[in-house]
Design a protein around this motif. Structure first.
Motif, mmCIF file in Angstrom:
data_model
loop_
_atom_site.group_PDB
_atom_site.id
_atom_site.type_symbol
_atom_site.label_atom_id
_atom_site.label_comp_id
_atom_site.label_asym_id
_atom_site.label_seq_id
_atom_site.Cartn_x
_atom_site.Cartn_y
_atom_site.Cartn_z
ATOM 1 N N ARG A 101 2.979 4.551 14.280
ATOM 2 C CA ARG A 101 1.810 4.888 13.217
ATOM 3 C C ARG A 101 0.766 3.974 12.701
ATOM 4 O O ARG A 101 -0.312 3.518 13.196
ATOM 5 N N MET A 102 1.446 2.095 12.600
ATOM 6 C CA MET A 102 1.415 1.528 11.767
ATOM 7 C C MET A 102 0.433 0.884 13.157
ATOM 8 O O MET A 102 -0.761 -0.033 12.863
ATOM 9 N N PHE A 103 1.117 1.004 14.119
ATOM 10 C CA PHE A 103 -0.092 0.095 14.753
ATOM 11 C C PHE A 103 -1.223 0.556 15.817
ATOM 12 O O PHE A 103 -2.334 -0.260 16.217
ATOM 13 N N GLN A 104 -0.902 2.340 15.569
ATOM 14 C CA GLN A 104 -1.889 3.045 16.021
ATOM 15 C C GLN A 104 -3.242 2.968 14.624
ATOM 16 O O GLN A 104 -4.102 3.589 15.277
ATOM 17 N N THR A 105 -3.017 2.917 13.539
ATOM 18 C CA THR A 105 -4.130 2.506 12.451
ATOM 19 C C THR A 105 -4.443 1.552 12.526
ATOM 20 O O THR A 105 -4.085 0.029 11.908
ATOM 21 N N PRO A 106 -5.663 0.776 12.522
ATOM 22 C CA PRO A 106 -6.521 0.290 12.160
ATOM 23 C C PRO A 106 -6.285 -0.408 10.934
ATOM 24 O O PRO A 106 -6.773 0.319 10.018
ATOM 25 N N GLY A 107 -5.996 -1.582 10.725
ATOM 26 C CA GLY A 107 -5.994 -2.463 9.755
ATOM 27 C C GLY A 107 -4.835 -2.378 9.351
ATOM 28 O O GLY A 107 -4.323 -3.007 8.051
ATOM 29 N N CYS A 108 -3.334 -1.357 9.631
ATOM 30 C CA CYS A 108 -1.840 -1.809 8.888
ATOM 31 C C CYS A 108 -1.848 -2.611 9.005
ATOM 32 O O CYS A 108 -0.517 -3.148 8.345
ATOM 33 N N VAL A 109 -1.417 -3.511 10.291
ATOM 34 C CA VAL A 109 -0.364 -4.345 11.144
ATOM 35 C C VAL A 109 -1.489 -5.952 11.392
ATOM 36 O O VAL A 109 -2.424 -5.518 12.084
ATOM 37 N N GLU A 110 -1.390 -6.710 10.045
ATOM 38 C CA GLU A 110 -1.786 -8.001 10.194
ATOM 39 C C GLU A 110 -2.109 -9.179 10.423
ATOM 40 O O GLU A 110 -0.644 -9.519 10.417
ATOM 41 N N TRP A 111 -1.980 -9.755 11.935
ATOM 42 C CA TRP A 111 -0.904 -10.657 12.315
ATOM 43 C C TRP A 111 -2.115 -11.910 11.484
ATOM 44 O O TRP A 111 -3.159 -12.119 11.899
ATOM 45 N N GLY A 129 0.422 -1.139 0.239
ATOM 46 C CA GLY A 129 -0.376 -0.283 0.363
ATOM 47 C C GLY A 129 1.176 1.447 -0.362
ATOM 48 O O GLY A 129 1.770 1.511 0.018
ATOM 49 N N SER A 130 -0.103 2.219 -0.133
ATOM 50 C CA SER A 130 1.139 4.220 0.245
ATOM 51 C C SER A 130 0.791 4.152 1.712
ATOM 52 O O SER A 130 -0.292 4.472 2.413
ATOM 53 N N GLY A 131 1.025 5.719 1.679
ATOM 54 C CA GLY A 131 1.148 6.284 2.827
ATOM 55 C C GLY A 131 1.704 5.450 3.905
ATOM 56 O O GLY A 131 3.353 5.466 3.559
ATOM 57 N N ILE A 132 1.585 5.384 4.826
ATOM 58 C CA ILE A 132 1.759 4.709 6.418
ATOM 59 C C ILE A 132 1.935 3.273 5.944
ATOM 60 O O ILE A 132 3.542 2.990 5.535
#
Length: 218
Positions: free
Chosen positions: A197-207, A162-165
């Motif tokens: 920022r990734m951990f704070q943004t829903p959906g940016c880190v997928e386990w 993706g882009s951004g974060i």
């Protein structure tokens, strides 16, 4: 012993005990130009490898920064290869299996001790740290060199999507020894600000969760 078995607290059988030696921040090559301290990192790393042999561990798990630099000197790289070859390449049987897809887990897409062309007795699993993280257009470091040569199992090198974060998926290395099952999650170094920022943004880190295996009915 009977009371323990009745309570379900009996010790697990030997074939189900997974022995892991954990070490981190080896920083091979640090102070290489210092006449007094140039050998310190190699001596410490050799002590770790010797301990692994003495304690008959199943695997070594490194928490990052195996090397002090992304591009260590040839001397550091050769000494590191020599140490791993000396202690980890043996005829000892590795008593566990990696049952997940190596193509999803490892930088080189394979498990070194499951390669019939390599005699790996003590497998090393490692992520990269901030000192030896991949860089440049090739996204490579000295850790990739050891990985490609089959000396280590390099995991946690995720691809940013993706882009951004951006977005990352973290797939576990699934390990099984007897009845013991382990899901080993690893993530190599990312810049603190971006990762936060990734951990704070829903959906940016997928386990990614392992799929349960259902035994067929008899």
């Amino acid at each position: 012993m009977e009371d323990e078995e009745a309570l379900g607290t009996a010790a697990p059988p030997e074939e189900a005990i997974l022995r892991i030696l954990i070490a981190t921040d080896n920083h091979l090559g640090v102070w290489e130009k210092d006449e007094l301290r140039k050998n310190d990192s190699f001596k410490s790393f050799e002590e770790i490898l010797q301990l692994a042999v003495q304690q008959n561990v199943d695997m070594i798990l490194l928490g990052g920064d195996l090397f002090h630099d992304n591009k260590p000197t040839r001397n550091t790289l050769v000494r590191s290869i020599d140490l791993i070859t000396k202690y980890c390449l043996t005829d000892k049987q590795v008593p566990f299996q990696v049952v997940s897809d190596p193509a999803q887990n490892f930088a080189n897409g394979r498990v070194n001790f499951q390669d019939p062309n390599l005699n790996i007795g003590i497998p090393i699993f490692t992520i990269h740290g901030n000192h030896d993280d991949p860089a440049g257009t090739e996204n490579l470091s000295a850790v990739d060199i050891l990985s490609s040569s089959g000396l280590i199992n390099y995991f946690g090198k995720v691809q940013m999507e993706g882009s951004g974060i951006g977005k990352i998926k973290i797939s576990p290395v699934l390990i099984q020894k007897g009845n013991t099952k382990l899901a080993l999650y690893g993530l190599g170094n990312l810049r603190d600000e971006r990762l936060g920022r990734m951990f704070q943004t829903p959906g940016c880190v997928e386990w990614m969760w392992p799929v349960a295996q259902v035994e067929p009915a008899h």
